[in-house]
Design an enzyme around this catalytic site. Structure first.
Site, PDB file in Angstrom:
ATOM      1  N   SER A 142      17.995 -27.944   1.811  1.00 33.44           N
ATOM      2  CA  SER A 142      17.975 -29.063   2.745  1.00 33.44           C
ATOM      3  C   SER A 142      16.549 -29.326   3.188  1.00 33.44           C
ATOM      4  O   SER A 142      15.717 -28.410   3.221  1.00 33.44           O
ATOM      5  CB  SER A 142      18.835 -28.745   3.969  1.00 33.44           C
ATOM      6  N   TYR A 156      20.817 -23.581  11.060  1.00 35.44           N
ATOM      7  CA  TYR A 156      21.034 -24.145   9.725  1.00 35.44           C
ATOM      8  C   TYR A 156      19.723 -24.174   8.941  1.00 35.44           C
ATOM      9  O   TYR A 156      19.672 -23.811   7.765  1.00 35.44           O
ATOM     10  CB  TYR A 156      21.603 -25.557   9.868  1.00 35.44           C
TER      11      TYR A 156
END
Length: 247
Positions: A142, A156
Protein backbone atom coordinates in the site's frame (compact mmCIF):
# COMPACT_ATOMS: atom_id res chain seq x y z
CA UNK A 1 -0.95 -24.14 -18.00
CA UNK A 2 0.31 -22.19 -14.99
CA UNK A 3 -1.45 -22.10 -11.62
CA UNK A 4 -1.94 -18.95 -9.57
CA UNK A 5 -3.15 -18.73 -5.97
CA UNK A 6 -4.69 -15.43 -4.90
CA UNK A 7 -5.45 -14.91 -1.22
CA UNK A 8 -8.54 -12.90 -0.34
CA UNK A 9 -9.89 -13.27 -3.87
CA UNK A 10 -13.62 -13.16 -3.21
CA UNK A 11 -13.88 -9.36 -3.57
CA UNK A 12 -12.12 -6.18 -4.63
CA UNK A 13 -8.59 -6.33 -5.97
CA UNK A 14 -8.31 -10.08 -5.39
CA UNK A 15 -11.45 -10.84 -7.39
CA UNK A 16 -10.38 -8.57 -10.25
CA UNK A 17 -6.97 -10.25 -10.29
CA UNK A 18 -8.56 -13.71 -10.40
CA UNK A 19 -10.67 -12.79 -13.43
CA UNK A 20 -7.75 -11.20 -15.26
CA UNK A 21 -5.41 -14.10 -14.45
CA UNK A 22 -7.85 -16.51 -16.08
CA UNK A 23 -7.94 -14.34 -19.20
CA UNK A 24 -4.14 -14.67 -19.29
CA UNK A 25 -4.32 -18.45 -19.22
CA UNK A 26 -3.76 -19.22 -15.54
CA UNK A 27 -5.61 -21.88 -13.59
CA UNK A 28 -6.89 -19.84 -10.65
CA UNK A 29 -7.12 -20.79 -6.98
CA UNK A 30 -9.60 -18.36 -5.41
CA UNK A 31 -8.94 -18.20 -1.67
CA UNK A 32 -11.60 -16.91 0.71
CA UNK A 33 -12.21 -17.01 4.44
CA UNK A 34 -15.92 -16.40 5.11
CA UNK A 35 -17.71 -15.35 1.92
CA UNK A 36 -18.10 -18.62 0.05
CA UNK A 37 -20.88 -17.32 -2.21
CA UNK A 38 -18.75 -14.43 -3.45
CA UNK A 39 -15.78 -16.74 -4.13
CA UNK A 40 -17.95 -19.27 -5.97
CA UNK A 41 -19.38 -16.42 -8.05
CA UNK A 42 -15.87 -15.50 -9.23
CA UNK A 43 -15.15 -19.15 -10.03
CA UNK A 44 -18.39 -19.41 -12.02
CA UNK A 45 -17.52 -16.30 -14.06
CA UNK A 46 -14.13 -17.77 -14.90
CA UNK A 47 -15.62 -21.11 -15.92
CA UNK A 48 -18.28 -19.46 -18.07
CA UNK A 49 -15.45 -17.75 -19.95
CA UNK A 50 -13.72 -21.08 -20.54
CA UNK A 51 -11.17 -20.86 -17.73
CA UNK A 52 -10.26 -23.19 -14.90
CA UNK A 53 -10.75 -22.13 -11.29
CA UNK A 54 -11.71 -23.43 -7.88
CA UNK A 55 -12.54 -21.77 -4.57
CA UNK A 56 -10.53 -22.74 -1.48
CA UNK A 57 -11.54 -21.77 2.04
CA UNK A 58 -8.73 -20.95 4.48
CA UNK A 59 -8.00 -18.42 7.20
CA UNK A 60 -4.52 -17.34 6.16
CA UNK A 61 -3.70 -15.98 9.60
CA UNK A 62 -3.42 -19.61 10.75
CA UNK A 63 -0.41 -21.67 9.71
CA UNK A 64 -2.22 -25.01 9.74
CA UNK A 65 -4.91 -23.66 7.42
CA UNK A 66 -2.29 -22.19 5.08
CA UNK A 67 -0.60 -25.57 4.82
CA UNK A 68 -3.94 -27.23 4.06
CA UNK A 69 -4.72 -24.56 1.46
CA UNK A 70 -1.48 -25.10 -0.45
CA UNK A 71 -1.84 -28.88 -0.31
CA UNK A 72 -5.38 -28.65 -1.71
CA UNK A 73 -4.24 -26.39 -4.53
CA UNK A 74 -1.46 -28.89 -5.34
CA UNK A 75 -4.00 -31.70 -5.58
CA UNK A 76 -6.79 -29.90 -7.41
CA UNK A 77 -5.00 -27.48 -9.76
CA UNK A 78 -1.43 -28.76 -10.03
CA UNK A 79 1.99 -27.22 -9.49
CA UNK A 80 1.84 -23.68 -8.17
CA UNK A 81 3.69 -21.15 -10.31
CA UNK A 82 2.40 -17.82 -8.94
CA UNK A 83 1.26 -16.52 -5.57
CA UNK A 84 -0.52 -13.22 -4.99
CA UNK A 85 -0.60 -12.20 -1.32
CA UNK A 86 -3.65 -9.98 -1.50
CA UNK A 87 -5.33 -10.46 1.88
CA UNK A 88 -5.44 -7.20 3.77
CA UNK A 89 -7.55 -5.65 6.50
CA UNK A 90 -7.79 -2.43 8.41
CA UNK A 91 -9.91 -1.26 11.31
CA UNK A 92 -11.64 2.02 12.03
CA UNK A 93 -9.68 5.22 11.60
CA UNK A 94 -7.81 6.11 14.78
CA UNK A 95 -4.96 8.09 16.23
CA UNK A 96 -2.03 5.87 17.20
CA UNK A 97 -2.47 6.69 20.89
CA UNK A 98 -5.86 4.94 20.81
CA UNK A 99 -4.73 1.76 19.04
CA UNK A 100 -4.59 -1.23 21.34
CA UNK A 101 -2.01 -3.99 21.34
CA UNK A 102 -4.79 -6.43 20.43
CA UNK A 103 -5.77 -4.39 17.37
CA UNK A 104 -2.15 -4.14 16.24
CA UNK A 105 -1.79 -7.90 16.58
CA UNK A 106 -4.93 -8.49 14.50
CA UNK A 107 -3.65 -6.21 11.75
CA UNK A 108 -0.21 -7.81 11.67
CA UNK A 109 -1.60 -11.34 11.68
CA UNK A 110 -3.91 -10.62 8.74
CA UNK A 111 -1.61 -8.44 6.66
CA UNK A 112 1.97 -9.42 7.47
CA UNK A 113 2.09 -12.84 9.09
CA UNK A 114 -0.20 -14.29 6.41
CA UNK A 115 2.08 -12.98 3.67
CA UNK A 116 5.20 -14.34 5.39
CA UNK A 117 3.73 -17.81 5.89
CA UNK A 118 2.26 -18.04 2.39
CA UNK A 119 5.62 -17.07 0.91
CA UNK A 120 7.25 -19.93 2.84
CA UNK A 121 4.80 -22.46 1.42
CA UNK A 122 5.17 -21.08 -2.11
CA UNK A 123 8.98 -21.26 -2.00
CA UNK A 124 8.87 -24.93 -1.02
CA UNK A 125 6.91 -25.58 -4.21
CA UNK A 126 8.48 -23.18 -6.69
CA UNK A 127 12.18 -23.19 -5.80
CA UNK A 128 14.49 -25.16 -8.07
CA UNK A 129 16.34 -26.06 -4.85
CA UNK A 130 13.32 -28.17 -3.91
CA UNK A 131 12.65 -29.56 -7.39
CA UNK A 132 10.36 -26.78 -8.58
CA UNK A 133 10.51 -24.90 -11.86
CA UNK A 134 10.55 -21.36 -10.45
CA UNK A 135 7.70 -18.90 -10.17
CA UNK A 136 6.53 -15.50 -9.07
CA UNK A 137 5.30 -13.95 -5.85
CA UNK A 138 3.43 -10.65 -5.87
CA UNK A 139 2.72 -8.94 -2.56
CA UNK A 140 -0.05 -6.37 -2.34
CA UNK A 141 1.32 -3.56 -0.20
CA UNK A 142 0.00 0.00 0.00
CA UNK A 143 1.04 3.60 -0.41
CA UNK A 144 0.58 3.69 3.38
CA UNK A 145 3.98 2.03 3.68
CA UNK A 146 5.48 5.28 2.34
CA UNK A 147 3.16 7.85 3.90
CA UNK A 148 2.68 6.26 7.32
CA UNK A 149 -1.10 6.93 7.13
CA UNK A 150 -1.10 9.48 10.00
CA UNK A 151 -4.36 10.25 11.82
CA UNK A 152 -6.04 7.23 10.25
CA UNK A 153 -4.20 3.92 9.95
CA UNK A 154 -0.67 3.95 11.39
CA UNK A 155 -1.05 0.28 12.37
CA UNK A 156 -2.03 -0.64 8.82
CA UNK A 157 0.92 1.36 7.48
CA UNK A 158 3.28 -0.52 9.81
CA UNK A 159 2.01 -3.84 8.52
CA UNK A 160 2.48 -2.79 4.91
CA UNK A 161 5.96 -1.39 5.60
CA UNK A 162 6.91 -4.84 6.84
CA UNK A 163 5.62 -6.33 3.59
CA UNK A 164 7.86 -3.94 1.64
CA UNK A 165 10.88 -5.09 3.66
CA UNK A 166 9.93 -8.72 3.11
CA UNK A 167 9.62 -8.13 -0.62
CA UNK A 168 13.10 -6.62 -0.87
CA UNK A 169 14.85 -9.20 1.29
CA UNK A 170 13.09 -12.26 -0.09
CA UNK A 171 13.61 -11.18 -3.70
CA UNK A 172 17.36 -11.37 -3.12
CA UNK A 173 17.25 -14.64 -1.18
CA UNK A 174 15.38 -16.60 -3.86
CA UNK A 175 16.54 -14.89 -7.06
CA UNK A 176 18.95 -17.74 -7.74
CA UNK A 177 16.19 -20.29 -7.13
CA UNK A 178 14.05 -19.21 -10.08
CA UNK A 179 11.60 -17.12 -8.04
CA UNK A 180 10.88 -13.45 -8.56
CA UNK A 181 9.30 -11.44 -5.74
CA UNK A 182 7.71 -8.06 -6.37
CA UNK A 183 4.98 -5.86 -4.93
CA UNK A 184 2.18 -3.53 -5.96
CA UNK A 185 1.35 -0.50 -3.81
CA UNK A 186 -2.21 0.64 -4.54
CA UNK A 187 -4.04 3.57 -2.99
CA UNK A 188 -7.44 5.22 -3.18
CA UNK A 189 -9.05 2.25 -4.90
CA UNK A 190 -12.82 1.81 -4.93
CA UNK A 191 -13.18 -1.25 -2.69
CA UNK A 192 -15.06 -2.18 0.48
CA UNK A 193 -11.97 -1.61 2.62
CA UNK A 194 -12.91 2.06 3.11
CA UNK A 195 -16.20 1.03 4.70
CA UNK A 196 -14.24 -1.28 6.98
CA UNK A 197 -12.33 1.79 8.12
CA UNK A 198 -15.54 3.64 8.93
CA UNK A 199 -15.59 6.02 5.94
CA UNK A 200 -17.09 4.39 2.83
CA UNK A 201 -16.91 7.69 0.88
CA UNK A 202 -13.31 8.44 1.79
CA UNK A 203 -12.16 8.67 -1.83
CA UNK A 204 -14.72 11.37 -2.58
CA UNK A 205 -13.38 13.40 0.34
CA UNK A 206 -9.76 13.27 -0.76
CA UNK A 207 -9.94 12.93 -4.54
CA UNK A 208 -8.90 16.56 -5.13
CA UNK A 209 -5.55 15.75 -3.48
CA UNK A 210 -4.93 12.98 -6.03
CA UNK A 211 -3.16 14.28 -9.16
CA UNK A 212 -5.47 12.28 -11.44
CA UNK A 213 -8.47 13.65 -9.49
CA UNK A 214 -10.20 10.30 -9.11
CA UNK A 215 -10.08 7.01 -7.31
CA UNK A 216 -8.73 3.88 -8.96
CA UNK A 217 -10.42 0.68 -10.01
CA UNK A 218 -9.61 -2.82 -8.81
CA UNK A 219 -9.13 -3.81 -12.44
CA UNK A 220 -6.35 -1.22 -12.79
CA UNK A 221 -4.48 -2.72 -9.84
CA UNK A 222 -5.04 -6.20 -11.26
CA UNK A 223 -3.23 -5.21 -14.46
CA UNK A 224 -0.12 -4.30 -12.46
CA UNK A 225 -0.31 -7.51 -10.42
CA UNK A 226 -0.64 -9.69 -13.52
CA UNK A 227 2.31 -8.00 -15.22
CA UNK A 228 4.50 -8.86 -12.23
CA UNK A 229 3.09 -12.39 -12.01
CA UNK A 230 3.67 -13.09 -15.68
CA UNK A 231 6.74 -13.68 -17.82
CA UNK A 232 6.34 -10.16 -19.22
CA UNK A 233 8.23 -8.89 -16.17
CA UNK A 234 10.90 -11.58 -16.43
CA UNK A 235 13.80 -9.20 -15.69
CA UNK A 236 12.18 -7.56 -12.66
CA UNK A 237 12.50 -8.64 -9.06
CA UNK A 238 12.40 -6.69 -5.81
CA UNK A 239 10.50 -3.81 -7.43
CA UNK A 240 7.34 -1.90 -6.51
CA UNK A 241 4.62 -0.64 -8.82
CA UNK A 242 2.65 2.25 -7.32
CA UNK A 243 -0.96 2.39 -8.53
CA UNK A 244 -1.93 5.56 -6.75
CA UNK A 245 -3.23 8.14 -9.22
CA UNK A 246 0.06 10.06 -8.95
CA UNK A 247 0.24 10.37 -5.14
Amino acid sequence: MKTILITGASRGIGAATALLASEHGFKVAVNYNNNRDAAESIVEKIRLNGGQAKAFQADVTKEEEIKRLFEQVDTDLGNLTSLVNNVGVLERQSLMENISKERLQRIFEANTLSTFLCCKEAIQRMSIKYGGVGGTIVNVSSIASRTGAPFEYIDYALSKGAIDSLTIGLSKEVANEGIRVNAVRPAFIFTDIHADGGEPNRIERIKETIPLKRGGLSSEVAEAILWLASDKSSYSTGIFLDVTGGR
